[in-house]
Design a protein around this motif. Structure first.
Motif, PDB file in Angstrom:
ATOM      1  N   LYS A  29       0.823  -1.213   0.000  1.00  9.69           N
ATOM      2  CA  LYS A  29       0.000   0.000   0.000  1.00  9.69           C
ATOM      3  C   LYS A  29       0.860   1.267   0.000  1.00  9.69           C
ATOM      4  CE  LYS A  29      -1.829  -1.311   3.946  1.00  9.69           C
ATOM      5  NZ  LYS A  29      -2.695  -1.498   5.136  1.00  9.69           N
ATOM      6  N   SER A  30       2.173   1.109   0.108  1.00 11.88           N
ATOM      7  CA  SER A  30       3.046   2.282   0.289  1.00 11.88           C
ATOM      8  C   SER A  30       3.154   3.095  -0.998  1.00 11.88           C
ATOM      9  CB  SER A  30       4.438   1.832   0.739  1.00 11.88           C
ATOM     10  OG  SER A  30       5.118   1.167  -0.323  1.00 11.88           O
ATOM     11  N   PHE A  31       3.387   4.378  -0.824  1.00 17.53           N
ATOM     12  CA  PHE A  31       3.606   5.241  -1.993  1.00 17.53           C
ATOM     13  C   PHE A  31       4.816   4.774  -2.792  1.00 17.53           C
ATOM     14  CE2 PHE A  31       1.410   8.574   0.743  1.00 17.53           C
ATOM     15  CZ  PHE A  31       0.228   8.524   0.035  1.00 17.53           C
ATOM     16  N   ASN A  32       5.865   4.353  -2.085  1.00 21.41           N
ATOM     17  CA  ASN A  32       7.077   3.917  -2.791  1.00 21.41           C
ATOM     18  C   ASN A  32       6.774   2.771  -3.755  1.00 21.41           C
ATOM     19  OD1 ASN A  32       8.703   5.800  -1.605  1.00 21.41           O
ATOM     20  ND2 ASN A  32       9.664   4.398  -0.135  1.00 21.41           N
ATOM     21  N   TYR A  33       6.014   1.767  -3.278  1.00 22.31           N
ATOM     22  CA  TYR A  33       5.713   0.629  -4.155  1.00 22.31           C
ATOM     23  C   TYR A  33       4.780   1.066  -5.285  1.00 22.31           C
ATOM     24  CZ  TYR A  33       4.448  -4.048  -5.757  1.00 22.31           C
ATOM     25  OH  TYR A  33       4.244  -5.164  -6.537  1.00 22.31           O
ATOM     26  N   ARG A  34       3.764   1.841  -4.956  1.00 19.62           N
ATOM     27  CA  ARG A  34       2.815   2.272  -5.988  1.00 19.62           C
ATOM     28  C   ARG A  34       3.514   3.104  -7.065  1.00 19.62           C
ATOM     29  NH1 ARG A  34      -1.724   5.047  -2.538  1.00 19.62           N
ATOM     30  NH2 ARG A  34      -2.250   5.861  -4.603  1.00 19.62           N
ATOM     31  N   GLN A  35       4.491   3.910  -6.667  1.00 19.10           N
ATOM     32  CA  GLN A  35       5.204   4.721  -7.657  1.00 19.10           C
ATOM     33  C   GLN A  35       6.170   3.875  -8.477  1.00 19.10           C
ATOM     34  OE1 GLN A  35       5.682   8.436  -4.700  1.00 19.10           O
ATOM     35  NE2 GLN A  35       7.010   8.623  -6.478  1.00 19.10           N
ATOM     36  N   ARG A  36       6.951   3.040  -7.786  1.00 21.57           N
ATOM     37  CA  ARG A  36       8.096   2.401  -8.443  1.00 21.57           C
ATOM     38  C   ARG A  36       7.779   1.103  -9.154  1.00 21.57           C
ATOM     39  NH1 ARG A  36      12.480   0.967  -4.568  1.00 21.57           N
ATOM     40  NH2 ARG A  36      13.386  -0.034  -6.393  1.00 21.57           N
ATOM     41  N   SER A  37       6.755   0.382  -8.714  1.00 25.36           N
ATOM     42  CA  SER A  37       6.558  -0.973  -9.232  1.00 25.36           C
ATOM     43  C   SER A  37       6.397  -0.999 -10.739  1.00 25.36           C
ATOM     44  CB  SER A  37       5.334  -1.587  -8.570  1.00 25.36           C
ATOM     45  OG  SER A  37       4.256  -0.685  -8.685  1.00 25.36           O
ATOM     46  N   VAL A  38       5.690  -0.016 -11.297  1.00 23.74           N
ATOM     47  CA  VAL A  38       5.478  -0.038 -12.750  1.00 23.74           C
ATOM     48  C   VAL A  38       6.706   0.431 -13.522  1.00 23.74           C
ATOM     49  CG1 VAL A  38       2.973   0.019 -12.957  1.00 23.74           C
ATOM     50  CG2 VAL A  38       4.191   2.144 -12.509  1.00 23.74           C
ATOM     51  N   SER A  39       7.439   1.401 -12.982  1.00 27.32           N
ATOM     52  CA  SER A  39       8.557   1.964 -13.756  1.00 27.32           C
ATOM     53  C   SER A  39       9.886   1.289 -13.431  1.00 27.32           C
ATOM     54  CB  SER A  39       8.667   3.472 -13.499  1.00 27.32           C
ATOM     55  OG  SER A  39       8.760   3.744 -12.118  1.00 27.32           O
ATOM     56  N   ASP A  40       9.990   0.629 -12.282  1.00 29.60           N
ATOM     57  CA  ASP A  40      11.246  -0.017 -11.896  1.00 29.60           C
ATOM     58  C   ASP A  40      10.992  -1.382 -11.275  1.00 29.60           C
ATOM     59  OD1 ASP A  40      13.934  -0.491 -11.305  1.00 29.60           O
ATOM     60  OD2 ASP A  40      13.883   0.681  -9.452  1.00 29.60           O
ATOM     61  N   PRO A  41      10.258  -2.247 -12.008  1.00 29.71           N
ATOM     62  CA  PRO A  41       9.916  -3.544 -11.400  1.00 29.71           C
ATOM     63  C   PRO A  41      11.148  -4.374 -11.053  1.00 29.71           C
ATOM     64  CG  PRO A  41       9.411  -3.528 -13.753  1.00 29.71           C
ATOM     65  CD  PRO A  41       9.719  -2.115 -13.371  1.00 29.71           C
TER      66      PRO A  41
END
Lengths: 103, 205, 97
Positions: free
Chosen positions: B126-138
């Motif tokens: 649920k973290s902002f870090n995961y929501r931001q990064r998962s798509v652009s830096d999987p």
């Protein structure tokens, strides 16, 4: 218009993922359950809750923790639907405070 | 879990919104919008959902090719078959990992997650870090979870923006031939079903 | 799944509309204006843009799994075969010749 404060996929500047989980507090478990119960009773829909979180003040959205956002969005939608008023909630809180104030 | 979640009373040190949920609870019950029992039922429902459900499904799919085919073709029916209630999910999709393809699931807009199967999502999901990064830096995210993938592997990031709920079926680790389903299920971690890591290579200590 | 009423079939090339309007929009910003393809047709679903405002969500909209090459969305930086897949409703998509 610009992208909403919730629409953050791919935004640069995010740090490392913190894998540790915090044990949920009683109030978080309660907030989760009330949210589900309201959904099960057809009082509100998940999409309305999401919209309420999108309409929040952006700084508040960033600053609140996860279940604080849930509580704030539930309050907004329940008030919007004329099920609760802010005054009623404030008054109930004042009752709690006066109980705490007792010796 | 103590049984007083419904009836406990707010404490002084609670934050602003934590206090408000207790006030809202009392008002909603007074007005008959929801009942105390509704709340208890939802707490019990959610406590009963854990990643062990997903692990059972995956382990059975590993040992039983016919079940695996049904799990992929109709995941809700496969759940029913082994007594897991998936009725709360609108559509449920299984993403099968292979040596050539790894899947990873995120909800960048909020926190969509297969809660009826796996329970509440972890904080990091649920973290902002995961929501931001998962798509652009999987690949960077997977690396943080200990999974380093060569370039020739295809990474497929699923952003669950709608009514579909995804679960990743990790690969069965090498050297587990002949293992029981129960032991295999211990290798299937929550995070491997979100797809940020593979199944464990051996039983946890 | 129920038969879908939408315009697209698996394999069709599509462009995501670049729309920026008030409302509850479930198409992430990072894929708006991007080219992709229909990976899978999920069927017809109530429209969350209407449900979010207390409406009935009708008419239903067809929901697709839309695939994008990583490079199309974010430029280089990951594996050459990497993909991003997003669930997107019919009215957000345009055919791409």
């Amino acid at each position: 218009m610009a992208r909403g404060h919730h629409d953050i996929g791919g935004l640069p500047g995010a740090g490392a993922i913190e894998a540790a989980d915090h044990p949920l507090s009683d109030w978080e478990i309660l907030a989760d359950a009330i949210n589900q119960a309201l959904g099960a009773r057809g009082v509100k829909r998940t999409d309305e809750m999401r919209r309420a979180r999108e309409e929040m003040d952006s700084a508040a959205y960033r600053d609140m923790n996860y279940y604080e956002r849930w509580v704030a969005s539930m309050e907004a939608i329940l008030i919007e639907k004329n099920i609760l008023t802010k005054d009623e909630i404030d008054q109930k809180l004042a009752e709690f405070e006066s109980k705490w104030g007792e010796p | 879990m103590s049984d007083d979640h419904g009836h406990d009373h707010p404490k002084h040190e609670l934050s602003y919104y934590a206090k408000r949920i207790y006030a809202m609870r009392d008002l909603l019950i007074e007005k008959g919008v929801i009942s105390e029992k509704d709340i208890q039922c939802q707490i019990e429902y959610q406590e009963a959902r854990t990643p062990a459900n997903g692990a059972r499904l995956v382990a059975k799919a590993w040992v039983d090719p016919a079940f695996k085919a049904r799990f992929i073709a109709d995941p809700k029916a496969a759940c029913q078959e082994i007594g897991i209630d998936a009725t709360a999910i609108n559509e449920f999709v299984v993403l099968e990992n292979t040596p050539q393809v790894r899947h990873m699931v995120v909800c960048t807009l909020c926190s969509c997650y297969p809660r009826p199967i796996l329970g509440r999502p972890p904080d990091w999901y649920k973290s902002f870090n995961y929501r931001q990064r998962s798509v652009s830096d999987p690949r960077g995210v997977m690396r943080e979870f200990g999974l380093e993938l060569p370039d020739e592997v295809e990474v497929r990031v699923h952003d669950s923006t709608a009514d579909i709920r995804y679960i990743v079926m990790p690969m069965r680790p090498a050297g587990t031939e002949g293992w029981s389903e129960d032991d295999l299920a211990k290798l299937v971690t929550r995070d491997s079903m979100i797809g940020v890591m593979d199944a464990l290579p051996s039983l946890p200590e | 799944m129920t038969p879908a009423s939408g315009r697209f079939n698996p394999g069709d090339r599509v462009t995501v509309k670049f729309e920026d309007r008030p409302g509850h929009l479930r198409t992430p910003w990072y894929v708006r204006g991007k080219h992709g393809w229909i990976e899978r047709v999920y069927g017809d679903f109530l429209n969350p843009e209407l449900l979010a405002f207390g409406k009935d969500g009708l008419p239903k909209k067809t929901l697709y799994l839309v695939g994008f090459d990583y490079d199309e969305v974010f430029g280089t930086g990951q594996g050459p075969k990497d993909k991003v897949l997003v669930d997107i409703y019919d009215h957000w998509l345009e055919p791409l010749a």
